[in-house]
Design a protein around this motif. Sequence first.
Motif, short mmCIF file in Angstrom:
data_model
loop_
_atom_site.label_atom_id
_atom_site.label_comp_id
_atom_site.label_asym_id
_atom_site.label_seq_id
_atom_site.Cartn_x
_atom_site.Cartn_y
_atom_site.Cartn_z
N GLY A 348 69.32 16.42 -57.33
CA GLY A 348 70.40 16.08 -57.55
C GLY A 348 70.65 14.84 -57.44
O GLY A 348 72.27 14.29 -57.22
N ILE A 349 70.53 14.22 -57.99
CA ILE A 349 70.13 12.20 -58.65
C ILE A 349 70.99 12.15 -59.51
O ILE A 349 71.62 11.76 -60.60
CB ILE A 349 68.64 11.66 -58.21
N THR A 350 70.86 13.08 -60.84
CA THR A 350 71.44 13.16 -61.80
C THR A 350 71.63 14.76 -62.92
O THR A 350 71.84 15.74 -62.07
CB THR A 350 70.64 12.85 -62.98
N PRO A 351 72.60 15.10 -63.36
CA PRO A 351 73.45 16.39 -63.82
C PRO A 351 72.62 16.51 -64.16
O PRO A 351 70.84 16.28 -64.62
CB PRO A 351 74.19 16.21 -64.41
N ILE A 352 72.20 19.08 -63.85
CA ILE A 352 70.98 19.53 -64.37
C ILE A 352 71.17 19.65 -65.33
O ILE A 352 72.38 19.35 -66.31
CB ILE A 352 70.98 20.99 -64.00
N LYS A 353 69.63 19.44 -66.28
CA LYS A 353 70.17 19.28 -68.15
C LYS A 353 69.46 21.08 -68.70
O LYS A 353 69.29 21.00 -70.03
CB LYS A 353 69.09 18.20 -68.88
N GLY A 354 68.87 21.61 -67.94
CA GLY A 354 68.11 23.01 -68.43
C GLY A 354 66.41 22.51 -69.17
O GLY A 354 66.09 23.00 -70.03
N ILE A 355 66.09 20.88 -68.69
CA ILE A 355 64.46 20.34 -69.79
C ILE A 355 63.44 21.20 -68.62
O ILE A 355 63.24 21.19 -66.96
CB ILE A 355 64.78 18.97 -69.79
N SER A 356 62.75 22.05 -69.11
CA SER A 356 61.18 22.91 -68.61
C SER A 356 60.60 21.35 -68.16
O SER A 356 60.51 20.24 -68.30
CB SER A 356 60.73 23.86 -68.71
N VAL A 357 59.49 21.37 -66.99
CA VAL A 357 58.66 20.90 -66.73
C VAL A 357 57.59 21.02 -67.62
O VAL A 357 56.68 22.34 -67.51
CB VAL A 357 58.18 21.02 -65.63
N PRO A 358 56.69 20.31 -68.00
CA PRO A 358 55.69 20.39 -69.06
C PRO A 358 54.59 20.73 -68.43
O PRO A 358 54.33 20.15 -67.31
CB PRO A 358 55.13 18.64 -69.95
N PHE A 359 53.77 21.62 -68.37
CA PHE A 359 52.60 22.85 -68.65
C PHE A 359 52.92 23.33 -67.28
O PHE A 359 52.46 23.85 -66.78
CB PHE A 359 52.03 21.78 -68.65
N LEU A 360 54.04 23.01 -66.85
CA LEU A 360 53.85 24.11 -65.72
C LEU A 360 55.25 25.20 -65.06
O LEU A 360 55.24 26.82 -65.13
CB LEU A 360 54.70 22.69 -64.12
N SER A 361 56.23 24.71 -65.98
CA SER A 361 57.72 25.34 -65.94
C SER A 361 57.03 27.13 -66.56
O SER A 361 55.85 26.96 -67.98
CB SER A 361 58.85 25.16 -66.88
N TYR A 362 57.42 28.30 -66.66
CA TYR A 362 57.27 29.44 -67.49
C TYR A 362 58.08 29.54 -68.77
O TYR A 362 59.12 28.31 -68.99
CB TYR A 362 57.63 30.12 -67.01
#
Length: 387
Positions: A348-362
Amino acid sequence: MADRRLFALVSMLIGISIILIYSLSVYTTILFGVNEFHFAIRQTIFGFLSIFVIWLLAQGDPDKLLTPIGFTLFIGSAILMVAMPFLPEFLVSAVGGAKRWIKVFGFSLAPVEFFKVGFVYFLAWSFSRKLGHHGGMGVKEEFIRFIPYGLIFVGAMFIIAIVQNDLGQVVVLGLTLLFMLMFAGSSFRFFLTLLIGALIFFLFFIFTAEHRILRIKSWWALAQNSVLEIFPESVAAQLRVPTEVEPYQIGHSLNAIHNGGLFGVGMSNGTFKLGFLSEVHTDFILAGLAEEFGFMGVLVVVIIFVLMIQRIFKIANRTEDSRIYLFSLGIAFLLAFAFLVNAYGISGITPIKGISVPFLSYGGSSILAASIGIGMVLMASKKTKMD
């Protein structure tokens, strides 16, 4: 010899990803009516493929292979992104009207993920040839020197933000470009000038798209109570957004993080993955990690990630080749900014950008493209003296 510690750290993150995808995708498998191992199997396939790609690239000769691979990614992905809106539907997948994925043998690959790695290599190659220390140049002279890169970035920004409707990737690429410029020898004054210009363009893209305005309002609905406390009530009343636009996804994300506490509720015991966080195995995977493995689980992942970035920085610092130096820094910035943008968004610190987490997200594209970047860094590390 390539840096084995970096290879081990990335492999650990990929292994953690496979475990998380299996644990967090339970509701999604039921929703789509697929086998409970569906997403885990696909992530495992791309995970092992990515580890193999890293190992394979690490065996290569950086003097012979870095440039061909980098330019193939840069030019090839750019051509695909330009062509995608004109390709037939059986070849591309669309979400929200934007065509972002190309279908290959039952899988969907996003060219933008590979373009980012190619773009970083192009910048490193070109900066090492054209740029150097600013040597007392004025902002005007530095801006003239930057114009060709600015035009290329504007073109990429148009394709990614307008055609593919993916502003988050532009944010990550823009930040990477700015920091690479600074390390390539530009002055801090020029860096600040570009940063201010980038913020103006960022605001322009937000206020010219209704869905982005709604996303900002949703984020502000959550953040406003703590921020507006420092303003007089008359000012706060003008800035306050009605609570009916409260971002339920961020709310559920924060509740999942809170529910995890210090040690988490245990693997597979999370509740917010059961339909509350619709993309918990992708964009909200850190929230799912926090609920099931708690603060300690998140801390372990952050430590591994930081150590990975530190190893890449060490490779950059121990090379005398400015191209390898800038490319390694660029890959580190690319991964770090993606992680931070996602982490700030789900908290909630910044708006969600739809960026995946490198090496973790599906997602096969994200993990495979990031692995190619790491493989190229490992290939380059053979020209450095690592401990």
